[in-house]
Write a protein that holds these residues in place. Sequence first.
Motif, PDB file in Angstrom:
ATOM      1  N   SER A  12       0.825  -1.219   0.000  1.00  0.00           N
ATOM      2  CA  SER A  12       0.000   0.000   0.000  1.00  0.00           C
ATOM      3  C   SER A  12       0.852   1.258   0.000  1.00  0.00           C
ATOM      4  O   SER A  12       0.597   2.200  -0.753  1.00  0.00           O
ATOM      5  CB  SER A  12      -0.934  -0.014   1.208  1.00  0.00           C
ATOM      6  OG  SER A  12      -1.726   1.153   1.240  1.00  0.00           O
ATOM      7  N   SER A  13       1.903   1.293   0.832  1.00  0.00           N
ATOM      8  CA  SER A  13       2.700   2.505   0.973  1.00  0.00           C
ATOM      9  C   SER A  13       3.716   2.693  -0.146  1.00  0.00           C
ATOM     10  O   SER A  13       3.905   3.804  -0.635  1.00  0.00           O
ATOM     11  CB  SER A  13       3.423   2.511   2.324  1.00  0.00           C
ATOM     12  OG  SER A  13       4.333   1.429   2.411  1.00  0.00           O
ATOM     13  N   GLU A  14       4.369   1.594  -0.585  1.00  0.00           N
ATOM     14  CA  GLU A  14       5.426   1.712  -1.576  1.00  0.00           C
ATOM     15  C   GLU A  14       4.911   1.680  -3.010  1.00  0.00           C
ATOM     16  O   GLU A  14       5.456   2.362  -3.885  1.00  0.00           O
ATOM     17  CB  GLU A  14       6.458   0.596  -1.389  1.00  0.00           C
ATOM     18  CG  GLU A  14       7.222   0.677  -0.067  1.00  0.00           C
ATOM     19  CD  GLU A  14       8.231  -0.446   0.074  1.00  0.00           C
ATOM     20  OE1 GLU A  14       8.668  -0.991  -0.964  1.00  0.00           O
ATOM     21  OE2 GLU A  14       8.588  -0.780   1.224  1.00  0.00           O
ATOM     22  N   MET A  15       3.874   0.889  -3.265  1.00  0.00           N
ATOM     23  CA  MET A  15       3.380   0.731  -4.629  1.00  0.00           C
ATOM     24  C   MET A  15       2.113   1.517  -4.898  1.00  0.00           C
ATOM     25  O   MET A  15       1.751   1.750  -6.060  1.00  0.00           O
ATOM     26  CB  MET A  15       3.128  -0.752  -4.922  1.00  0.00           C
ATOM     27  CG  MET A  15       4.361  -1.637  -4.829  1.00  0.00           C
ATOM     28  SD  MET A  15       3.987  -3.387  -5.160  1.00  0.00           S
ATOM     29  CE  MET A  15       3.344  -3.302  -6.829  1.00  0.00           C
ATOM     30  N   GLY A  16       1.423   1.910  -3.841  1.00  0.00           N
ATOM     31  CA  GLY A  16       0.171   2.646  -4.035  1.00  0.00           C
ATOM     32  C   GLY A  16      -0.942   1.782  -4.589  1.00  0.00           C
ATOM     33  O   GLY A  16      -1.901   2.292  -5.170  1.00  0.00           O
ATOM     34  N   ARG A  17      -0.836   0.468  -4.429  1.00  0.00           N
ATOM     35  CA  ARG A  17      -1.848  -0.443  -4.923  1.00  0.00           C
ATOM     36  C   ARG A  17      -2.769  -0.892  -3.800  1.00  0.00           C
ATOM     37  O   ARG A  17      -2.372  -0.990  -2.635  1.00  0.00           O
ATOM     38  CB  ARG A  17      -1.192  -1.675  -5.557  1.00  0.00           C
ATOM     39  CG  ARG A  17      -0.575  -1.412  -6.929  1.00  0.00           C
ATOM     40  CD  ARG A  17      -1.641  -1.001  -7.916  1.00  0.00           C
ATOM     41  NE  ARG A  17      -1.094  -0.756  -9.250  1.00  0.00           N
ATOM     42  CZ  ARG A  17      -1.799  -0.202 -10.225  1.00  0.00           C
ATOM     43  NH1 ARG A  17      -3.057   0.183 -10.014  1.00  0.00           N
ATOM     44  NH2 ARG A  17      -1.267  -0.005 -11.406  1.00  0.00           N
ATOM     45  N   GLY A  18      -4.023  -1.183  -4.149  1.00  0.00           N
ATOM     46  CA  GLY A  18      -4.969  -1.678  -3.170  1.00  0.00           C
ATOM     47  C   GLY A  18      -4.664  -3.113  -2.786  1.00  0.00           C
ATOM     48  O   GLY A  18      -4.120  -3.884  -3.578  1.00  0.00           O
ATOM     49  N   VAL A  19      -4.990  -3.465  -1.569  1.00  0.00           N
ATOM     50  CA  VAL A  19      -4.759  -4.812  -1.053  1.00  0.00           C
ATOM     51  C   VAL A  19      -6.067  -5.335  -0.462  1.00  0.00           C
ATOM     52  O   VAL A  19      -6.741  -4.620   0.290  1.00  0.00           O
ATOM     53  CB  VAL A  19      -3.668  -4.829   0.031  1.00  0.00           C
ATOM     54  CG1 VAL A  19      -3.451  -6.239   0.566  1.00  0.00           C
ATOM     55  CG2 VAL A  19      -2.367  -4.256  -0.515  1.00  0.00           C
TER      56      VAL A  19
END
Length: 300
Positions: free
Chosen positions: A233-240
Motif C-alpha cells: 500500500s505505501s510503496e506501490m500505491g496499490r490496493g490490497v
Amino acid sequence: MITLPKITRGLVRRTLKEYLIISFGLTLYSFAWTTIIIPADLVGGGMAGLALVVYYATGGVSGGIPIGITFFVANALLLAIAAWLIGIRFGAKTLYAIFFISFSMGVMQQFVPPDLLGLAGDKLLSAILGGAVSGFGVSLCFAQGGSTGGSDIVAMIVNKYRNISYGCIIMLCDMVIIGSSVFVFKNITAAIYGYILVAIYGYTLDAVLAGNRQSSQMLIISSHFAKIAARVSSEMGRGVTLLDATGWYTQKAEKVIMVVCRKNETGHLFRIIRECDPGAFITVGSVMGVYGLGFESLKK
C-alpha cells in the motif's frame, strides 16, 4: 496516512540497480534511433518519431534540429499541460527517462558515426532491427517501473475528458506521426517502413514484458500478511484485499492477500514479499481486463 520506506543500504543498492538498468535500456533505445533508424531515413512512433519528423523537415543531416532537443521540448510541454489540466504528478523515473533520452540522443547524434552498422541501404532490415533494439531497451525501462512519457502523457490527458482506451490513443498518435512523414519525404515508402518498425517495436515490448499493459493478480499466503499489505500500500500505491481462508490439511485459519497490479510492477511486489517472508506461498495469474480505480474505466 502513507508511510515513507526507511532508507537502508539495501534500498539504496536496489534503487541504484533499477536506475542502472533503466539507463542501459534507454541507451539501447537511443542507439537504435541514432545509428539504425535515422541513417535509413525511417520514421517511428512516439515522441522520438515526432522529433525525427521535425529533424527531417528542418534539413536532416544538413542542419536539422537534433532529435534530442525536440524530444525534450515536446515532452516538457506535454508534462506542463498534463500537470495543469489533470494535476498529475509524474514519478522520478519518468522524468529521469525523458532527460536521459534527450541527452543521450543528442550526444550520439554528435559523436557516434551515423551508419555504424552499415545498414543504411537496407530499409527493411533497419526497420526490423531498429524496432527490436528500441523495443527491448524500452522494455527494460518499463520492467523497472519507468516510462518514456510522450504518447503515454497524451493518452492520460485525452482519457481525462474522453472515454477512450489508452491503447487506442497511443496507436492513433503513432499513425498520425508516421503518416506525417509522407509530407516530408513526398512518398509513402517511409510511412510503410515506419509502420513495420512500430509493429516490431510493439511485438518486442510485449515479448519481453510478457504482455505490455496487461495486469497480474497475485494471491499470497503468509503469516506476515500485515507487513506485506502495509508495504504494498505505501510503496506501490496499490490496493490490497485480505481474504479469509482455511488450510484443508492443517485446518488452520489463514489470511490470503490479493493484489492486482500492472505487469511491470510484479518485480517490485516480489521483492517486498521476499524481504517480508521468503517462505510465502504465491500464485500469479495474468488478467486480461481490470476495471476500476488505478486501472481502466468501464466503457459504454
